[in-house]
Design a protein around this motif. Structure first.
Motif, short mmCIF file in Angstrom:
data_model
loop_
_atom_site.label_atom_id
_atom_site.label_comp_id
_atom_site.label_asym_id
_atom_site.label_seq_id
_atom_site.Cartn_x
_atom_site.Cartn_y
_atom_site.Cartn_z
N GLU A 192 0.81 -1.22 0.00
CA GLU A 192 0.00 0.00 0.00
C GLU A 192 0.85 1.27 0.00
O GLU A 192 0.31 2.37 -0.12
CB GLU A 192 -0.93 -0.01 1.22
CG GLU A 192 -0.32 0.43 2.53
CD GLU A 192 0.80 -0.47 3.03
OE1 GLU A 192 1.75 0.03 3.65
OE2 GLU A 192 0.72 -1.70 2.80
N ILE A 193 2.17 1.12 0.09
CA ILE A 193 3.05 2.29 0.12
C ILE A 193 2.94 3.11 -1.17
O ILE A 193 3.36 4.26 -1.23
CB ILE A 193 4.52 1.85 0.36
CG1 ILE A 193 5.31 2.99 1.01
CG2 ILE A 193 5.18 1.36 -0.92
CD1 ILE A 193 6.64 2.56 1.58
N ILE A 194 2.36 2.49 -2.21
CA ILE A 194 2.07 3.23 -3.44
C ILE A 194 1.27 4.49 -3.13
O ILE A 194 1.47 5.55 -3.72
CB ILE A 194 1.28 2.33 -4.43
CG1 ILE A 194 2.20 1.26 -5.01
CG2 ILE A 194 0.69 3.16 -5.57
CD1 ILE A 194 1.50 0.26 -5.91
N GLY A 195 0.34 4.39 -2.16
CA GLY A 195 -0.50 5.52 -1.82
C GLY A 195 0.26 6.67 -1.17
O GLY A 195 -0.20 7.82 -1.19
N VAL A 196 1.43 6.40 -0.60
CA VAL A 196 2.24 7.45 0.02
C VAL A 196 2.97 8.28 -1.03
O VAL A 196 3.39 9.40 -0.76
CB VAL A 196 3.25 6.82 1.01
CG1 VAL A 196 4.08 7.88 1.72
CG2 VAL A 196 2.53 5.97 2.03
N THR A 197 3.09 7.75 -2.23
CA THR A 197 3.87 8.41 -3.28
C THR A 197 3.05 9.37 -4.14
O THR A 197 3.58 9.95 -5.08
CB THR A 197 4.51 7.35 -4.22
OG1 THR A 197 3.46 6.67 -4.95
CG2 THR A 197 5.31 6.32 -3.43
N LEU A 198 1.77 9.54 -3.81
CA LEU A 198 0.87 10.31 -4.67
C LEU A 198 1.39 11.71 -4.99
O LEU A 198 1.29 12.19 -6.13
CB LEU A 198 -0.51 10.42 -4.03
CG LEU A 198 -1.32 9.12 -3.94
CD1 LEU A 198 -2.56 9.32 -3.08
CD2 LEU A 198 -1.71 8.64 -5.33
N ALA A 199 1.94 12.38 -3.97
CA ALA A 199 2.37 13.77 -4.15
C ALA A 199 3.69 13.89 -4.88
O ALA A 199 4.08 14.99 -5.29
CB ALA A 199 2.47 14.46 -2.79
N GLU A 200 4.40 12.78 -5.07
CA GLU A 200 5.73 12.84 -5.67
C GLU A 200 5.85 11.95 -6.91
O GLU A 200 6.94 11.60 -7.32
CB GLU A 200 6.79 12.46 -4.62
CG GLU A 200 6.82 13.46 -3.47
CD GLU A 200 7.59 12.95 -2.26
OE1 GLU A 200 8.61 13.56 -1.92
OE2 GLU A 200 7.17 11.94 -1.68
N THR A 201 4.69 11.60 -7.47
CA THR A 201 4.64 10.75 -8.66
C THR A 201 4.09 11.53 -9.85
O THR A 201 3.10 12.24 -9.71
CB THR A 201 3.77 9.51 -8.41
OG1 THR A 201 4.27 8.80 -7.29
CG2 THR A 201 3.75 8.60 -9.63
N LYS A 202 4.71 11.38 -10.99
CA LYS A 202 4.20 12.01 -12.21
C LYS A 202 2.91 11.33 -12.64
O LYS A 202 2.85 10.10 -12.74
CB LYS A 202 5.23 11.90 -13.33
CG LYS A 202 6.55 12.62 -13.06
CD LYS A 202 7.54 12.37 -14.18
CE LYS A 202 8.89 13.04 -13.88
NZ LYS A 202 9.90 12.75 -14.94
N ASN A 203 1.86 12.12 -12.90
CA ASN A 203 0.56 11.61 -13.36
C ASN A 203 0.07 10.45 -12.50
O ASN A 203 -0.13 9.33 -13.00
CB ASN A 203 0.64 11.17 -14.82
CG ASN A 203 1.10 12.27 -15.75
OD1 ASN A 203 0.65 13.41 -15.65
ND2 ASN A 203 2.04 11.95 -16.63
N PRO A 204 -0.14 10.65 -11.18
CA PRO A 204 -0.52 9.54 -10.29
C PRO A 204 -1.82 8.85 -10.69
O PRO A 204 -1.96 7.65 -10.48
CB PRO A 204 -0.65 10.22 -8.92
CG PRO A 204 -0.86 11.68 -9.21
CD PRO A 204 -0.08 11.94 -10.46
N GLU A 205 -2.77 9.61 -11.29
CA GLU A 205 -4.04 9.01 -11.67
C GLU A 205 -3.87 7.96 -12.77
O GLU A 205 -4.71 7.06 -12.94
CB GLU A 205 -5.05 10.08 -12.12
CG GLU A 205 -4.72 10.79 -13.43
CD GLU A 205 -3.72 11.94 -13.27
OE1 GLU A 205 -3.50 12.68 -14.24
OE2 GLU A 205 -3.17 12.09 -12.16
N LYS A 206 -2.77 8.03 -13.51
CA LYS A 206 -2.47 7.02 -14.54
C LYS A 206 -1.45 6.00 -14.04
O LYS A 206 -1.57 4.80 -14.32
CB LYS A 206 -1.93 7.71 -15.80
CG LYS A 206 -2.93 8.63 -16.49
CD LYS A 206 -2.31 9.27 -17.73
CE LYS A 206 -3.31 10.20 -18.42
NZ LYS A 206 -2.70 10.85 -19.61
N VAL A 207 -0.45 6.48 -13.32
CA VAL A 207 0.65 5.62 -12.90
C VAL A 207 0.24 4.65 -11.80
O VAL A 207 0.61 3.47 -11.83
CB VAL A 207 1.84 6.48 -12.42
CG1 VAL A 207 2.91 5.62 -11.75
CG2 VAL A 207 2.45 7.23 -13.60
N VAL A 208 -0.56 5.12 -10.82
CA VAL A 208 -0.93 4.27 -9.67
C VAL A 208 -1.71 3.03 -10.10
O VAL A 208 -1.36 1.91 -9.71
CB VAL A 208 -1.68 5.08 -8.61
CG1 VAL A 208 -2.28 4.17 -7.55
CG2 VAL A 208 -0.74 6.08 -7.94
#
Length: 248
Positions: A215-231
């Motif tokens: 679930e650590i993916i959710g912690v990266t939201l603010a530092e990920t490019k295009n999180p709505e696509k990448v996550v």
């Protein structure tokens, strides 16, 4: 000054995919799996499968919320829009508490493994050394942290693949005094459920702990490019790999 405090979106899909894999594949697999097998016997495979199905629902929900709220920066933002301010605040502190305890456990397990090669050093010293190294990496830039996590996770995955190949070799190939036993040991010693359903249920505690970190993916939201696509992409690509690694 405010501009300097903004988080930078420097993490890519490969970074967060490896972070999720690295988070779920650690002490839970290398050390925890032995405890789970001891509790459930061969039926531990079912426990890991059930845990994988639970993980599937959780991570698909996380991906869906990330798509719906592309301005979210943390778990708190995802939860607050659905459950309100106080549950989100509570989740923040519960998640922080979980990782404070978990990183301590991971550091001790790392020290236990390191002591195999460095028996002259006490556990507390090796634990301190691991903790300091992890802290230093976390204090560096996000890009350095992400790259470090990527390559360390790649090492772990490579080792697991070697474990699986070695296991297949031992099961199906006879050499020297070693006899290939195939799958006979799955039912040979007190059956597939040597400790009954209680053993399977007890092992689920270790299994759920082992899957933690995905679930650590959710912690990266603010530092990920295009999180709505990448996550969502990272969730789909990591889930099958994590479940397969544990079951194999």
């Amino acid at each position: 000054m405010r501009d300097n405090q903004n988080l930078q979106r420097t993490m890519t899909s490969r970074h967060i995919m490896m972070m999720a894999l690295g988070g779920a594949i650690g002490a839970g697999l290398f050390k925890g799996s032995s405890s789970a097998i001891d509790m459930a016997g061969p039926s531990v495979v079912i426990a890991y499968l059930i845990g994988g199905i639970i993980l599937l629902f959780i991570m698909q929900g996380l991906a869906e919320m990330a798509v719906q709220n592309n301005k979210a920066r943390t778990f708190r933002d995802l939860v607050q829009s659905h459950l309100g301010k106080y549950p989100a605040y509570f989740l923040d502190w519960i998640y922080w508490k979980m990782w404070v305890l978990n990183i301590a456990a991971e550091a001790v397990v790392s020290a236990i493994f390191l002591q195999y090669w460095f028996p002259q050093y006490p556990i507390w010293f090796l634990t301190l050394l691991v903790s300091v190294l992890v802290t230093v990496v976390n204090l560096l830039s996000v890009k350095v942290f992400a790259e470090t996590e990527y390559w360390l996770a790649l090492v772990k995955i490579s080792v697991i693949i070697l474990f699986i190949l070695a296991g297949i070799l031992l099961l199906f190939v006879s050499f020297g005094s070693h006899e290939a036993v195939g799958f006979s040991n799955l039912t040979k010693h007190d059956g597939f459920f040597p400790n009954g359903s209680v053993g399977l249920i007890t092992a689920m505690l270790v299994v759920i702990y082992s899957y933690g970190g995905t679930e650590i993916i959710g912690v990266t939201l603010a530092e990920t490019k295009n999180p709505e696509k990448v996550v969502p992409k990272a969730v789909r690509s990591t889930l099958t790999r994590i479940i397969a690694f544990y079951i194999f």
